[in-house]
Each structure stands twice: as C-alpha cells, then as structure tokens.
Design a protein around this motif. Structure first.
Motif, PDB file in Angstrom:
ATOM      1  N   GLU A   1      52.573  19.302  37.806  1.00 47.13           N
ATOM      2  CA  GLU A   1      52.748  17.905  37.459  1.00 47.13           C
ATOM      3  C   GLU A   1      51.449  17.335  36.895  1.00 47.13           C
ATOM      4  O   GLU A   1      50.345  17.778  37.234  1.00 47.13           O
ATOM      5  CB  GLU A   1      53.183  17.090  38.678  1.00 47.13           C
ATOM      6  CG  GLU A   1      54.612  17.355  39.139  1.00 47.13           C
ATOM      7  CD  GLU A   1      54.707  18.470  40.153  1.00 47.13           C
ATOM      8  OE1 GLU A   1      55.792  18.687  40.718  1.00 47.13           O
ATOM      9  OE2 GLU A   1      53.673  19.163  40.381  1.00 47.13           O
ATOM     10  N   GLU A   2      51.588  16.322  36.089  1.00 45.53           N
ATOM     11  CA  GLU A   2      50.429  15.690  35.463  1.00 45.53           C
ATOM     12  C   GLU A   2      49.504  15.086  36.517  1.00 45.53           C
ATOM     13  O   GLU A   2      48.277  15.036  36.331  1.00 45.53           O
ATOM     14  CB  GLU A   2      50.906  14.601  34.493  1.00 45.53           C
ATOM     15  CG  GLU A   2      49.825  14.096  33.543  1.00 45.53           C
ATOM     16  CD  GLU A   2      49.381  15.173  32.556  1.00 45.53           C
ATOM     17  OE1 GLU A   2      48.211  15.102  32.108  1.00 45.53           O
ATOM     18  OE2 GLU A   2      50.189  16.080  32.244  1.00 45.53           O
ATOM     19  N   GLU A   3      50.081  14.624  37.638  1.00 44.06           N
ATOM     20  CA  GLU A   3      49.276  13.999  38.684  1.00 44.06           C
ATOM     21  C   GLU A   3      48.261  14.985  39.276  1.00 44.06           C
ATOM     22  O   GLU A   3      47.145  14.581  39.637  1.00 44.06           O
ATOM     23  CB  GLU A   3      50.192  13.477  39.801  1.00 44.06           C
ATOM     24  CG  GLU A   3      50.987  12.228  39.431  1.00 44.06           C
ATOM     25  CD  GLU A   3      52.159  12.527  38.525  1.00 44.06           C
ATOM     26  OE1 GLU A   3      52.787  11.568  38.051  1.00 44.06           O
ATOM     27  OE2 GLU A   3      52.442  13.723  38.295  1.00 44.06           O
ATOM     28  N   TRP A   4      48.641  16.248  39.350  1.00 41.25           N
ATOM     29  CA  TRP A   4      47.691  17.246  39.856  1.00 41.25           C
ATOM     30  C   TRP A   4      46.545  17.457  38.872  1.00 41.25           C
ATOM     31  O   TRP A   4      45.381  17.636  39.282  1.00 41.25           O
ATOM     32  CB  TRP A   4      48.401  18.566  40.123  1.00 41.25           C
ATOM     33  CG  TRP A   4      49.263  18.594  41.351  1.00 41.25           C
ATOM     34  CD1 TRP A   4      50.607  18.829  41.411  1.00 41.25           C
ATOM     35  CD2 TRP A   4      48.850  18.368  42.706  1.00 41.25           C
ATOM     36  NE1 TRP A   4      51.054  18.765  42.699  1.00 41.25           N
ATOM     37  CE2 TRP A   4      49.991  18.490  43.529  1.00 41.25           C
ATOM     38  CE3 TRP A   4      47.624  18.076  43.293  1.00 41.25           C
ATOM     39  CZ2 TRP A   4      49.941  18.339  44.904  1.00 41.25           C
ATOM     40  CZ3 TRP A   4      47.569  17.912  44.681  1.00 41.25           C
ATOM     41  CH2 TRP A   4      48.717  18.044  45.470  1.00 41.25           C
ATOM     42  N   LYS A   5      46.847  17.401  37.601  1.00 38.95           N
ATOM     43  CA  LYS A   5      45.813  17.633  36.592  1.00 38.95           C
ATOM     44  C   LYS A   5      44.763  16.529  36.611  1.00 38.95           C
ATOM     45  O   LYS A   5      43.605  16.752  36.273  1.00 38.95           O
ATOM     46  CB  LYS A   5      46.451  17.743  35.212  1.00 38.95           C
ATOM     47  CG  LYS A   5      47.409  18.913  35.083  1.00 38.95           C
ATOM     48  CD  LYS A   5      48.087  18.942  33.711  1.00 38.95           C
ATOM     49  CE  LYS A   5      49.098  20.083  33.615  1.00 38.95           C
ATOM     50  NZ  LYS A   5      49.803  20.094  32.306  1.00 38.95           N
ATOM     51  N   ASN A   6      45.180  15.313  37.012  1.00 38.47           N
ATOM     52  CA  ASN A   6      44.254  14.180  37.017  1.00 38.47           C
ATOM     53  C   ASN A   6      43.479  14.038  38.323  1.00 38.47           C
ATOM     54  O   ASN A   6      42.585  13.194  38.421  1.00 38.47           O
ATOM     55  CB  ASN A   6      45.025  12.881  36.753  1.00 38.47           C
ATOM     56  CG  ASN A   6      45.651  12.863  35.371  1.00 38.47           C
ATOM     57  OD1 ASN A   6      45.123  13.467  34.427  1.00 38.47           O
ATOM     58  ND2 ASN A   6      46.795  12.182  35.230  1.00 38.47           N
ATOM     59  N   ALA A   7      43.824  14.818  39.323  1.00 35.25           N
ATOM     60  CA  ALA A   7      43.158  14.706  40.621  1.00 35.25           C
ATOM     61  C   ALA A   7      41.780  15.357  40.593  1.00 35.25           C
ATOM     62  O   ALA A   7      41.533  16.316  39.862  1.00 35.25           O
ATOM     63  CB  ALA A   7      44.022  15.359  41.705  1.00 35.25           C
ATOM     64  N   ILE A   8      40.876  14.822  41.402  1.00 34.78           N
ATOM     65  CA  ILE A   8      39.499  15.337  41.475  1.00 34.78           C
ATOM     66  C   ILE A   8      39.458  16.521  42.437  1.00 34.78           C
ATOM     67  O   ILE A   8      39.849  16.396  43.606  1.00 34.78           O
ATOM     68  CB  ILE A   8      38.536  14.235  41.948  1.00 34.78           C
ATOM     69  CG1 ILE A   8      38.584  13.038  40.992  1.00 34.78           C
ATOM     70  CG2 ILE A   8      37.120  14.773  42.078  1.00 34.78           C
ATOM     71  CD1 ILE A   8      37.797  11.847  41.465  1.00 34.78           C
ATOM     72  N   PRO A   9      38.993  17.683  41.993  1.00 37.91           N
ATOM     73  CA  PRO A   9      38.979  18.852  42.878  1.00 37.91           C
ATOM     74  C   PRO A   9      37.819  18.824  43.865  1.00 37.91           C
ATOM     75  O   PRO A   9      36.741  18.297  43.568  1.00 37.91           O
ATOM     76  CB  PRO A   9      38.844  20.021  41.908  1.00 37.91           C
ATOM     77  CG  PRO A   9      38.095  19.444  40.749  1.00 37.91           C
ATOM     78  CD  PRO A   9      38.543  18.016  40.622  1.00 37.91           C
ATOM     79  N   SER A  10      38.045  19.395  45.041  1.00 34.58           N
ATOM     80  CA  SER A  10      36.994  19.641  46.035  1.00 34.58           C
ATOM     81  C   SER A  10      36.725  21.134  46.051  1.00 34.58           C
ATOM     82  O   SER A  10      37.651  21.940  46.167  1.00 34.58           O
ATOM     83  CB  SER A  10      37.449  19.170  47.426  1.00 34.58           C
ATOM     84  OG  SER A  10      37.657  17.774  47.440  1.00 34.58           O
ATOM     85  N   THR A  11      35.462  21.499  45.899  1.00 35.23           N
ATOM     86  CA  THR A  11      35.088  22.914  45.749  1.00 35.23           C
ATOM     87  C   THR A  11      33.890  23.235  46.645  1.00 35.23           C
ATOM     88  O   THR A  11      33.592  22.506  47.580  1.00 35.23           O
ATOM     89  CB  THR A  11      34.756  23.218  44.287  1.00 35.23           C
ATOM     90  OG1 THR A  11      33.710  22.332  43.858  1.00 35.23           O
ATOM     91  CG2 THR A  11      35.965  23.005  43.392  1.00 35.23           C
ATOM     92  N   ASP A  12      33.244  24.333  46.309  1.00 32.36           N
ATOM     93  CA  ASP A  12      31.999  24.757  46.976  1.00 32.36           C
ATOM     94  C   ASP A  12      32.199  24.942  48.484  1.00 32.36           C
ATOM     95  O   ASP A  12      31.505  24.339  49.311  1.00 32.36           O
ATOM     96  CB  ASP A  12      30.869  23.763  46.715  1.00 32.36           C
ATOM     97  CG  ASP A  12      30.548  23.627  45.233  1.00 32.36           C
ATOM     98  OD1 ASP A  12      30.631  24.643  44.521  1.00 32.36           O
ATOM     99  OD2 ASP A  12      30.237  22.511  44.795  1.00 32.36           O
ATOM    100  N   PHE A  13      33.144  25.809  48.838  1.00 36.82           N
ATOM    101  CA  PHE A  13      33.346  26.144  50.240  1.00 36.82           C
ATOM    102  C   PHE A  13      32.160  26.966  50.755  1.00 36.82           C
ATOM    103  O   PHE A  13      31.453  27.617  49.971  1.00 36.82           O
ATOM    104  CB  PHE A  13      34.645  26.922  50.421  1.00 36.82           C
ATOM    105  CG  PHE A  13      35.871  26.049  50.497  1.00 36.82           C
ATOM    106  CD1 PHE A  13      36.740  26.167  51.563  1.00 36.82           C
ATOM    107  CD2 PHE A  13      36.151  25.105  49.510  1.00 36.82           C
ATOM    108  CE1 PHE A  13      37.877  25.365  51.653  1.00 36.82           C
ATOM    109  CE2 PHE A  13      37.273  24.308  49.579  1.00 36.82           C
ATOM    110  CZ  PHE A  13      38.148  24.434  50.661  1.00 36.82           C
TER     111      PHE A  13
END
Length: 803
Positions: A45-57
C-alpha cells in the motif's frame, strides 16, 4: 528476623539512590492513515511507502552491543488508524537460511521470528509483546521486570511472506489488545526484536544492555500517535462441549454450555469471568509416587488461572491449584463402613478476576472463586446401604493485591488471600507486604517481605509470621547477594498457597559471573556459587546447610553444558518427615553431582542428556539418575520427541508407618522409570494434530525396618513385619486435533485414555507392570469442544453494516 529491622533496611536503602545514567533512547515516528490496510505480508500500500523506517538494530546475543550485519539488516515501519496500530517489518536474509518450523501458539521452536513491544504509558513498567515466526505462528506475552508471561493471549492479526531476499511480517494490533491513556497526544514505549535462528543471534532496536537485569526499562520511544481513543473492551467467548466417557463401571455422556466474559472497565482495568467452567481438555498432570513428607506440586493448566496473573503471584502466596483441588475433610466411619468413592477434585462454580494498573503505577488485582459442596460415597456392608458425607463444603477463595510501582523499576506490594468454608471446615487469612527496591541505574537491589497468617481450624486458632530480606549487586559481569529469613512455627499459607517448611531462620549468599561477549570458545559463560542454611527455631539444629557451584556454558555451535556440584558438609536434621510435632530424624552429609548436555535445537536431531549422582555419608546409600531426551524434526510440520528417565535409590531411608508410640522408618531401594512420547503434525499454522503419551513406574522395596529414637537417630526394629512395599504405575494417552478457525476461536477434539495401579504385592517385571496398568479399569474419554470469540466492537460494526 524482627520486622522493625526489615523496615530499617528499607528506609536505609531508599535513601541511597544513584543519579540516573540512562543511555539515549531511540525515537521512532508514526503517522495516521485513512485508507484500508490489507494484512497480507506484502506492504504494497502507498501508506507503507510513505512511512518512516526504523533501522540500525543492535545485537542482543551473543555479542551484546555489536552493530547489525548490513547484509541482514532489519527495517520496520509503523502506522496507525482509528482502530489499530500496524507494523511492517522487513528482515533481509537469504531465503534458504530462514528457518520456518511450525509450532503451536506461543512456542518459538526452530524458526526465525520478529517481535514488537509496546508500552502505552511509557512508564518502563509493563510491555505488551507481539511476536510472529517466519512460519506465521503467533506468540504474545506480558513483560515486566520479573520476566515474560506467555499465558497472556490477545487477539491480533499478522501475515508473513518470504521474498527473494527477505521475509516480511505485517501486523495489525487492535487497540483492544493494548493499554494506553486517553491523552490527545500519545508517547509510547517501543522496542523491537529479531532472532536469526540459524546463526543463533538476536537483535533489538533500542539497545538492551545485558549488564542490567531489567529489559523493560531499556525501551525506546514511539511518537506521532494522536487523537485515538481506547475502545470498549468487551469480549464474549461462548463455548459448548460434549464428553463421552466409559470404563469398566459403564459409560456416561455430558454436554456443557458456558461462557467466558472479558470486559475493559476502563483503559487500565479488565474484568474476566467464567460462567459454568469447563477444563476437561486441559493436559494431564505428571503424577509421581510421593514417598516424602510433602505433597507434589503441579503446574497450572487452566487458562483462566494462567492468563494475566502476574499481580496475583506477588509474594508467592497464591497456588491456584488449591481452587478445585482435593477435599480437605475426612469422613467419619463406623466399623462396618468403607469409602467407596472419594473425589480427587471439587467442582468450580464460577470465578472472577479484575486486574490492571493506574497511570500512577498502582496495580490492583482481585480474584474470587467458589467451589460447590463435595461428597464422598460410603458403603455399609451389613446394612447394604450407601450414604453420602460432606468432605468439602461450599468454599470461597479470594485474592486481593495492591502493587505500587515507582521510579520505573521498584515496587511495594500488599497481598491478602482468604479461604472461607462457612464454619464447616478450616478458614484461613494471609496478608503480606512485599518490596522490591532498585537504584536508578539498576545496580543494586533490596527486596524482601513480611507476612502474617491466621488459621481457624474450628477447634484451634494459629497465627504465624514469615519475614525475609535480600540485598545484592545486580549489574555487570560480577554480581552478588545476601539474604536472611525467619518463619515462625505456626505460619501457614497452605489453604490458598503452598509452603513446605516453616519454624526456622535462614541465611544465604550467592555470587555469580557472566561473560558479556562471546569468547574464542563460548558464546556465553555463566558461573554461580550459592550458600544456604536453615536452623530450626526451637532447637537451633541445622536442617539445611549446602554449598553449590554451578556453570552454564554455550559453545560456538550453541550446544549447552551445565555442571553443578552441591554438598552438605554438615549433618542435618529433618523436622518434617516424622510427621509429629517435636520429632526429627538426622540426615547424613552428602555430595551431589549433576551434568546436563543439550544440543543445539536447530538441528534435525537434537538431544538432552542429564546425569545425577548423589553419595551420602552412610554405608551403601546413594542415588543415580539418568535422563535422555531425543527429538527428531522430519520437516517444519512434523516432529517426534521421546524422553526416558531412570532413577535408582539404594539404601534410602524414609517413614513407612506408626506403630503404637513408635515411628517406623525403613531402609529401602526405590526404582523409577518414566517414559514420555510427544509428537506434533501441523497441517498449517492454525491446524494441528498432537500426541502426548506417558508411562510412569516406580516401586519401593523395604529391606530393613528401623525405629526412630528421640535424638533423631535409628535403632533396628526386628519385630515390625507389615508389608509396606509400594508399586505405582500410571498411564496417560492424549491425542488431539485443534483448529483455530478464526482469531480466538477454536474447535478441538480430544481422545484420552488413562489408568493407574497401586499395590503392595507385585513383581518387578517391566512387561507385566505395563500390561497390568493398561488392563486396570482404563478410562476412555472422547470430547469435542467449540469456542467462538466475539468482539463487541466488530459485532457492533457488523450490525451497523447490515442496517
């Protein structure tokens, strides 16, 4: 220990508070979406593409603090709407390396998994943890500083998908599964966890430092949630069950209809109630031959008494198996009467519990249960008449808890338990104050309790006290602690709890070491030593005096090696075995060696090997135990496990009888053989066949009778000649099918076959014993149960759409 001394220690420790040296917390951002999110594991979905990712585990185990492997990075996005919060996680990896064993709910197994942890009040007190395995199996738990409770189950949705370079998990967690405030702008505690099974490595988003013993205080922050409202948390779980039972006495059929209700009183508190309880499909107990002075303690298998009971377990005053347990009264018989039927349980009429925690950190728990009148059947031979006699009156069980948490890592709790039999049996009331105080940096701990019991046994009233205190270092590689306790002679919380020993004062100490990073040889190293002592109050005699040294080692292949040496260099005295007030028997010095080898469970074939040897400072007295568990995983859907345990006790000494004023012991040989076979076949992640089989055989043969002297030692008894040998055989067979056809909704079918045999005259041939128990009036049960989960919010929407 005087109670005022405990209060002095609490006051002294409370003034010693270190300044917080907390590490910087990560912050994740989320935003509201208005369009429909399909839970399919695709994140397209487009909403997932616009979300800010959390990374660097960051690596949690084995190299705590190491950066994430760039080729196996983790990327997580979080969005929300009016009904739920959504989590989309991408775990990069070669698909050939992603393990995907299908297990039952709340079982990790040999499968990669990902988890997200939410704390709606951001108070570092309690997390709601949601996991999904790469095979699509759900796991959920409530986590506190005391650990994780997987008996808690919520209703939420998640799908997984394997791609050419990753596996993806997409969560939908309704707000009804969480707890949070009514604030317009929300700030939640957040952490995320990933386990890569093939490499035996795990990672977290916000760094969890294993030098601290408390994980929940080390969460990050989730920001961006606004204008959401806690939903009406009202759930109905109606059920219907059918049981067909037959044995040598005949057959019968039972049909049950009932309902469980869960209601969110407000955003923090939940009411749980069961009407017409049905626990007929809970797993069987592993009953053993008990030759000692204490009853066997069983696990709780009834969901109502395991789900969300962390508050009720404060102070160890609550043993839920008392509710619906064995009757407490003995029938009065004439010389011509005998008991033909004595029930082993009492019927539960209903049970209710309320639990939750306020925004100020005050936890409140209330549990009440009522069991009905229970009767034994008595037969008069000359009159050829049968009568009933009450062996357990209507009984009310109650638990009340107040638990105030503060400074995000400490608590003080008040607990009260009561059992009321309405004057027709023993009534009891127990109260306790429990404290767990930690410095701001979680470096030091002071914990303890002070308890008071009141027991009215109709013709006698007893009051007792129980106090303990512990102080220790709880941070870093090296940790240590010291404790002391006092229990009076008349202290007793056995009516709604379980306690084996009283009337002593104790001192104990421990020290431990754990490696925080992997070495050239081991992934993990833990070493510990313990010293424990107990002194009987009246005589000052030592009843426990042990020293132990143990090690726990994980090699680079993640095989586990455990070794323990425990010994008592002193002669001790047992004040419980004789069963008569003021009498005791001596126990010789001993040394105990235990080793455990457990192979890495990632392999198709894995095993656990436990060996134990105990040598007493007494001619010929020793014990051998060998346990071998073997498991083979044919595929991600099918596995079998077989465990065999053998025990040989030579020249063991134990109580066998009372002969006038003499207490008769015996020098005896005790042999035990226990075999268990379990197997599971999963059609998919919601449909399973399960098999559990157990055969238990134990017998004791008395070689020489002894008379207990007043000083606790023994004289040979040449006149006592009754047959007090005992042979016990127990057989259990459960085969079941379960289908979770909708969230929280279950169809289950169970076939159960069980029998038992106890005898004084017997032979020791394994084949004969197995054949005899199988033919000794076996009980056969077929049951079908249907449970359906109804969410008030979803039902309300359905009715709206139908209008």
């Amino acid at each position: 220990m005087p109670q005022r001394l405990i209060y002095f220690y609490v006051l002294l420790f409370s003034t010693y508070i270190l300044n917080a040296q907390t590490s910087t917390k990560k912050v994740a951002k989320t935003h509201r979406v208005n369009s429909h999110i399909s839970i399919d594991g695709k994140l397209n979905e487009e909403e997932w593409k616009n979300a800010i990712p959390s990374t660097d585990f960051i690596m949690f185990y084995p190299d705590n603090g190491k950066e994430e492997n760039p080729t196996k990075k983790t990327e997580v996005k979080i969005i929300y709407d009016d009904d739920a919060i959504y989590v989309g996680a991408i775990m990069y990896d070669n698909p050939e390396n992603i393990l995907q064993e299908i297990k039952l709910r709340d079982e990790f197994g040999t499968s990669d998994h990902f988890g997200v942890f939410f704390n709606g009040f951001n108070d570092n007190q309690l997390e709601y943890r949601f996991f999904i395995s790469a095979a699509g199996v759900q796991l959920d738990a409530i986590a506190t500083s005391a650990g994780e409770d997987y008996s808690w189950d919520a209703i939420w949705d998640c799908k997984v998908k394997i791609t050419e370079n990753s596996w993806i998990a997409e969560f939908k967690i309704p707000y009804a599964a969480l707890r949070f405030s009514e604030s317009e702008k929300q700030t939640w505690g957040l952490n995320m966890y990933r386990d890569i099974k093939k490499e035996n490595t795990s990672y977290c988003w916000n760094f969890i430092d294993i030098k601290l013993n408390n994980e929940v205080v080390q969460a990050g922050i989730l920001e961006g949630i606004e204008n959401i409202k806690p939903p009406t948390r009202l759930f109905f779980i109606p059920y219907t069950s059918y049981y067909h039972n037959n044995n040598d006495s005949g057959s019968d059929n039972k049909f049950k209809i009932g309902m469980d209700i869960k209601y969110g009183i407000n955003d923090s508190f939940t009411l749980d109630a069961i009407l017409v309880p049905d626990f007929g499909q809970t797993t069987f107990d592993n009953v053993n031959l008990v030759l000692g002075p204490f009853e066997q303690q069983f696990n709780e298998n009834r969901p109502f008494f395991t789900e969300g009971t962390d508050l009720f377990n404060k102070g160890d005053l609550f043993y839920s198996r008392r509710i619906g347990g064995t009757p407490t009264l003995e029938p009065t018989l004439t010389s011509n009467e005998e008991i033909t039927e004595y029930p082993t349980t009492t019927n539960l009429l209903n049970a209710t519990k309320i639990s939750g925690r306020t925004s100020k950190g005050l936890g409140i728990g209330f549990l009440n249960a009522i069991t009905e009148n229970t009767y034994a059947t008595i037969f008069n031979t000359p009159a050829n008449q049968t009568r009933k006699e009450l062996v357990e009156p209507i009984t009310n069980f109650n638990v009340f808890v107040l638990d105030q948490r503060f400074r995000k890592n400490s608590s003080v709790s008040f607990i009260n338990t009561s059992v009321v039999r309405n004057g027709e049996g023993r009534d009891a009331n127990v109260s306790g104050l429990v404290f767990d105080l930690n410095t701001e940096t979680n470096s030091y701990k002071l914990s303890g309790d002070s308890k008071f019991s009141y027991v009215n046994n109709i013709d006698e009233i007893k009051r007792g006290t129980n106090s303990s205190i512990f102080i220790g270092d709880t941070k870093g590689k090296y940790q240590y602690g010291f404790g002391s306790g006092y229990i009076s002679k008349d202290y007793d919380h056995n009516d709604l709890g379980i306690i084996f020993r009283n009337n002593y004062y104790s001192f104990n100490a421990n020290a431990s070491y754990r490696a925080l990073k992997r070495t050239k040889t081991f992934n993990n190293i833990r070493l510990k030593t313990d010293l424990n002592s107990e002194f009987e109050n009246s005589t000052g005699k030592l009843q426990i005096g042990t020293i132990s040294v143990s090690s726990l080692l994980y090699n680079l292949r993640n095989d586990i090696f455990q070794f323990t040496i425990e010994g008592s260099p002193f002669e001790t005295f047992d004040f419980y075995f004789p069963g008569i007030d003021g009498r005791f028997n001596y126990n010789p010095k001993y040394i105990d060696f235990t080793s455990i080898i457990s192979s890495n469970k990632n392999r198709k074939y894995s095993f656990d090997l436990t060996s134990n040897f105990i040598k007493h400072d007494q001619p010929g007295r020793k014990s051998y135990t060998l346990t071998l568990g073997q498991e083979y995983r044919f595929s991600d859907k099918f596995y079998i496990r077989y465990t065999a345990r053998g025990i040989k006790n030579r020249n063991d000494i134990g109580l066998v009888d009372y002969d006038n004023n003499d207490i008769i012991y015996a020098r005896r040989n005790v042999n035990t053989l226990e075999q268990q076979f379990t197997s599971k076949y999963s059609i998919n992640n919601v449909m399973n066949f399960n098999l559990k089989v157990r055969y238990y055989w134990a017998y004791a043969i008395n070689n020489k009778f002894l008379t207990l002297r007043e000083d606790g030692y023994f004289d040979d008894n040449l006149t006592y000649n009754l047959n007090k040998n005992i042979n016990r055989n127990i057989w259990n067979f459960d085969f079941s099918y379960t289908w979770w056809f909708a969230p929280g909704s279950l169809v289950s079918v169970l076939y159960r076959n069980n029998s038992s045999l106890g005898e004084r005259t017997f032979n020791t041939n394994l084949g004969d014993n197995f054949k005899n128990v199988l033919s000794n009036n076996p009980n056969n049960t077929i049951s079908i149960s249907f449970r359906y989960y109804i969410d008030y919010n979803q039902a309300k929407n359905v009715f709206k759409h139908s209008e």
